[in-house]
Scaffold this motif. Sequence first.
Motif, PDB file in Angstrom:
ATOM      1  N   ASP A   1       0.926  -1.184   0.215  1.00  0.00           N
ATOM      2  CA  ASP A   1       0.052   0.005  -0.107  1.00  0.00           C
ATOM      3  C   ASP A   1       0.757   1.371  -0.160  1.00  0.00           C
ATOM      4  N   MET A   2       1.865   1.106   0.739  1.00  0.00           N
ATOM      5  CA  MET A   2       2.676   2.524   0.565  1.00  0.00           C
ATOM      6  C   MET A   2       3.504   2.770  -0.550  1.00  0.00           C
ATOM      7  N   LYS A   3       4.048   1.753  -1.197  1.00  0.00           N
ATOM      8  CA  LYS A   3       4.344   1.744  -2.644  1.00  0.00           C
ATOM      9  C   LYS A   3       3.463   2.689  -3.345  1.00  0.00           C
ATOM     10  N   LYS A   4       2.301   2.312  -3.368  1.00  0.00           N
ATOM     11  CA  LYS A   4       1.312   2.805  -4.230  1.00  0.00           C
ATOM     12  C   LYS A   4       1.053   4.452  -3.951  1.00  0.00           C
ATOM     13  N   ASP A   5       0.946   4.745  -2.284  1.00  0.00           N
ATOM     14  CA  ASP A   5       0.648   6.101  -2.122  1.00  0.00           C
ATOM     15  C   ASP A   5       1.317   6.266  -0.460  1.00  0.00           C
ATOM     16  N   PRO A   6       2.691   6.370  -0.528  1.00  0.00           N
ATOM     17  CA  PRO A   6       3.199   6.466   0.895  1.00  0.00           C
ATOM     18  C   PRO A   6       2.630   7.428   1.869  1.00  0.00           C
ATOM     19  N   ALA A   7       2.277   8.615   1.238  1.00  0.00           N
ATOM     20  CA  ALA A   7       1.870   9.693   2.144  1.00  0.00           C
ATOM     21  C   ALA A   7       0.343   9.434   2.580  1.00  0.00           C
TER      22      ALA A   7
ATOM     23  N   ILE B   1       7.075   9.384   2.690  1.00  0.00           N
ATOM     24  CA  ILE B   1       6.565   8.888   3.942  1.00  0.00           C
ATOM     25  C   ILE B   1       6.165   9.975   5.015  1.00  0.00           C
ATOM     26  N   LYS B   2       5.037  10.008   5.376  1.00  0.00           N
ATOM     27  CA  LYS B   2       4.296  10.734   6.448  1.00  0.00           C
ATOM     28  C   LYS B   2       4.754  10.362   7.832  1.00  0.00           C
ATOM     29  N   TYR B   3       5.520  11.049   8.665  1.00  0.00           N
ATOM     30  CA  TYR B   3       6.004  10.591   9.915  1.00  0.00           C
ATOM     31  C   TYR B   3       5.792  11.708  10.793  1.00  0.00           C
ATOM     32  N   ILE B   4       5.127  11.445  12.038  1.00  0.00           N
ATOM     33  CA  ILE B   4       4.849  12.194  13.066  1.00  0.00           C
ATOM     34  C   ILE B   4       5.361  11.914  14.143  1.00  0.00           C
ATOM     35  N   SER B   5       6.157  12.837  14.833  1.00  0.00           N
ATOM     36  CA  SER B   5       6.689  12.813  16.080  1.00  0.00           C
ATOM     37  C   SER B   5       5.987  13.074  17.346  1.00  0.00           C
ATOM     38  N   GLU B   6       5.722  12.054  18.267  1.00  0.00           N
ATOM     39  CA  GLU B   6       4.975  12.319  19.391  1.00  0.00           C
ATOM     40  C   GLU B   6       5.888  12.036  20.390  1.00  0.00           C
ATOM     41  N   GLN B   7       6.269  12.869  21.138  1.00  0.00           N
ATOM     42  CA  GLN B   7       7.266  12.903  22.408  1.00  0.00           C
ATOM     43  C   GLN B   7       6.734  13.063  23.902  1.00  0.00           C
ATOM     44  N   ASP B   8       5.392  12.799  23.731  1.00  0.00           N
ATOM     45  CA  ASP B   8       4.526  13.155  25.282  1.00  0.00           C
ATOM     46  C   ASP B   8       3.985  11.849  25.610  1.00  0.00           C
ATOM     47  N   GLY B   9       4.112  10.868  25.258  1.00  0.00           N
ATOM     48  CA  GLY B   9       3.721   9.703  25.666  1.00  0.00           C
ATOM     49  C   GLY B   9       2.357   9.375  24.865  1.00  0.00           C
ATOM     50  N   GLY B  10       2.010   9.884  23.616  1.00  0.00           N
ATOM     51  CA  GLY B  10       0.625   9.844  23.200  1.00  0.00           C
ATOM     52  C   GLY B  10       0.480   8.734  21.934  1.00  0.00           C
ATOM     53  N   GLU B  11       1.802   8.204  22.025  1.00  0.00           N
ATOM     54  CA  GLU B  11       1.969   7.394  20.491  1.00  0.00           C
ATOM     55  C   GLU B  11       0.529   6.470  20.323  1.00  0.00           C
ATOM     56  N   LEU B  12       0.764   5.564  21.300  1.00  0.00           N
ATOM     57  CA  LEU B  12       0.033   4.312  21.428  1.00  0.00           C
ATOM     58  C   LEU B  12      -1.535   4.807  21.302  1.00  0.00           C
ATOM     59  N   THR B  13      -1.853   5.935  22.034  1.00  0.00           N
ATOM     60  CA  THR B  13      -3.483   6.502  22.012  1.00  0.00           C
ATOM     61  C   THR B  13      -3.757   6.958  20.384  1.00  0.00           C
TER      62      THR B  13
END
Length: 331
Positions: A149-155, A187-199
């Motif tokens: 799927d990412m090869k088709k549209d990474p973003a 690739i769309k990468y988001i940084s979450e440094q306050d512990g909310g990644e799993l949420t």
Amino acid sequence: MKKILFLFSFSIVSILAACSTSKSDSDENWTPEKPIEFVAPGGAGGGWDTTARMSAKVFKEEGIIKKDIGVINKTGGGGAVGWAYIAEKAGNPHHLFIASPPLIDVPLNGQSQYDHTDFTPIANVIADYGAFVVRSDAKWKNLNDLFTDMKKDPAKITVIGSSSPGSMDHIQFVKIAKEAGVDITKIKYISEQDGGELTALLNGSADVFSTGVAETIEQVKAGKIKVLAVTSEERLKGDVISEYPTVKEQGIDSSFVNWRGFFGPSNLDERAVEYYVSKFKELNQSEAWKEIRNKYGWDELFMSGEEYKAFLDEQREEAKDLLDELGLAKK
């Protein structure tokens, strides 16, 4: 009479030589003069913190180091705050810090003025690995499904991690994705440094969580997430984690090691370095440390001296190539 004088003179010279040798030997042996401080450049419960505290625990309980060892957390900047703190301790052998790939990645992307060459490498103690996680009800059954799927549209697919862009959680994912043929610049990468990644993953704000193996175990047990792949060369041993498939067994010829080791300030006396290397060797060989590794799913990866320095330089070159391609390397 001459013979007696000769023997007497010889005896005096021998005694003086012995005293001199004894003094020299004493000078060569360094031991800590006061309590030792281990710095974890991240928050409580993270990989740096856990490794530092478990190391200090085994050092004390096994009697490997006699002096007290305190662990302090210096958080911020993806590790940069802790590194700046240690940089001020040049020549002081009573301060060590735990480090991993961000010590290389973060300076390369311009977020710290200090990198691994500004400190004294002591010893690498463990290898940890990355894990790529999705919700338990996600449509992807394995890593190849995701990358198709990412090869088709990474973003279109959002990847989240605890590290800043261009640091470990980001780099471990793009390294594997690149080998699979994904355009990593999109690739769309988001940084979450306050512990909310799993949420964010569970509420649908993110599709994939790039994290460490140890951070997945409880949520997998609870049935909330599934691990598409881990970045180790071979399957890991241990409850739950032995079920995680590797990247390589899914036909993608790549891996990523989250090495973790100890460094000291710059300009350390070589005797202090030798002391710590010998103590970390004892740690590595102890049964207590083997139990700790098994508990957290860590592999053995002990390095010191020139081997460690060469490894770090190689890691830097590899990371720089990826950051250059992503347009994240500082100019």
